[in-house]
Design an enzyme around this catalytic site. Structure first.
Site, PDB file in Angstrom:
ATOM      1  N   GLU A  62       0.843  -1.202   0.000  1.00  0.00           N
ATOM      2  CA  GLU A  62       0.000   0.000   0.000  1.00  0.00           C
ATOM      3  C   GLU A  62       0.874   1.246   0.000  1.00  0.00           C
ATOM      4  OE1 GLU A  62      -3.624   0.553   2.498  1.00  0.00           O
ATOM      5  OE2 GLU A  62      -2.992  -1.382   3.317  1.00  0.00           O
ATOM      6  N   ASP A  66       0.919   3.925  -2.993  1.00  0.00           N
ATOM      7  CA  ASP A  66       0.581   5.315  -2.696  1.00  0.00           C
ATOM      8  C   ASP A  66       1.657   6.251  -3.234  1.00  0.00           C
ATOM      9  OD1 ASP A  66      -0.863   7.484  -1.180  1.00  0.00           O
ATOM     10  OD2 ASP A  66       1.025   7.505  -0.084  1.00  0.00           O
ATOM     11  N   ASN A 131      -7.491   0.298  -0.532  1.00  0.00           N
ATOM     12  CA  ASN A 131      -6.260  -0.309  -0.016  1.00  0.00           C
ATOM     13  C   ASN A 131      -5.712  -1.341  -0.995  1.00  0.00           C
ATOM     14  OD1 ASN A 131      -6.675   1.201   2.288  1.00  0.00           O
ATOM     15  ND2 ASN A 131      -7.481  -0.496   3.496  1.00  0.00           N
ATOM     16  N   GLU A 134      -4.155   0.388  -4.092  1.00  0.00           N
ATOM     17  CA  GLU A 134      -2.806   0.896  -3.826  1.00  0.00           C
ATOM     18  C   GLU A 134      -1.795  -0.243  -3.787  1.00  0.00           C
ATOM     19  OE1 GLU A 134      -3.221   4.939  -1.209  1.00  0.00           O
ATOM     20  OE2 GLU A 134      -3.582   3.038  -0.166  1.00  0.00           O
TER      21      GLU A 134
END
Length: 246
Positions: A62, A66, A131, A134
């Site tokens: 994640e 990101d 989530n 990502e």
């Protein structure tokens, strides 16, 4: 090799083949190492470890995803908005990578179909979709590098969803917008939060939004944050002409 082991390996091979095919359809290119993608869809409740004994779940991916989304989108906005200052570019990037938008992207790709978890889907909130998205982007970077990851983000995020003109008018948080307006106009605001229960004994949170001592909006949701945001949105529409300067 034992008969049972042969059956297990054959089953695993078939499972990997199906997983590979589904990934290729979503990605638009062939994945090289399925392990990265297995990790991207493994919840911590599975208590899996990799070959080095490290936790194997999607949380670290994640972080990687990101970072990749942020850098690729930042570069796109920098090139597409040559007159935009730092504040403008930051705000626009925040709108594109908002939790709400990432959740939509995860749902559109149906990434939840790959999730491995001992927690039932009903116990996950909406954010599980974002989530996983990502983590998926992070897995792409580890598997194929920056160029492929950048192409995927352009194809699945920027091209279909990023319209500068529309984004300029998009509100990320009605609560932030309303508070900013109240502070600017020297209005006194207050969120009165209280617990509530429905007939099924589910816990809800109620919110009363007051501005200058008058209740202007009410809301009820399963979390304080959601209830405040809903009340703020309703409050925004009460004062929309003043807030938008119309």
């Amino acid at each position: 090799m034992s008969f049972i082991k042969k059956i297990f390996l054959s089953s695993r091979s078939s499972e990997d083949g199906l997983f590979f095919s589904k990934l290729e359809k979503i990605l638009g290119f062939k994945p090289l190492n399925l392990t990265h993608f297995r990790r991207a869809f493994t919840h911590r409740s599975m208590n899996k470890l990799d070959e080095k004994g490290n936790p194997m779940n999607y949380e670290r991916l994640e972080f990687m995803g990101d970072a990749m989304l942020g850098s690729v989108i930042a570069a796109h906005l920098f090139n597409m908005s040559p007159t935009g200052d730092e504040g403008y570019l930051t705000k626009m990037r925040s709108k594109i990578v908002s939790r709400e938008h990432l959740n939509e992207l995860g749902k559109d790709l149906n990434l939840i179909q790959f999730l491995e978890s001992k927690v039932t889907l009903q116990n996950f909130g909406e954010n599980i979709h974002g989530n996983l998205f990502e983590a998926f982007v992070g897995a792409i970077y580890l598997d194929r590098g920056f160029v492929y990851c950048e192409k995927f983000i352009h194809k699945k995020v920027i091209k279909p969803y990023v319209d500068i003109d529309k984004l300029e008018g998009k509100v990320i948080s009605y609560k932030s917008l309303l508070i900013e307006w109240c502070q600017k106009e020297k209005r006194v605001f207050h969120y009165d939060i209280y617990e509530d229960e429905d007939a099924g004994k589910l816990k809800y949170f109620g919110v009363k939004l007051s501005i200058d001592g008058k209740v202007v909006a009410k809301a009820r949701a399963t979390s304080k944050k959601k209830a405040e945001e809903i009340a703020s949105k309703r409050g925004y529409f009460v004062f929309q002409s003043e807030i938008d300067g119309k």
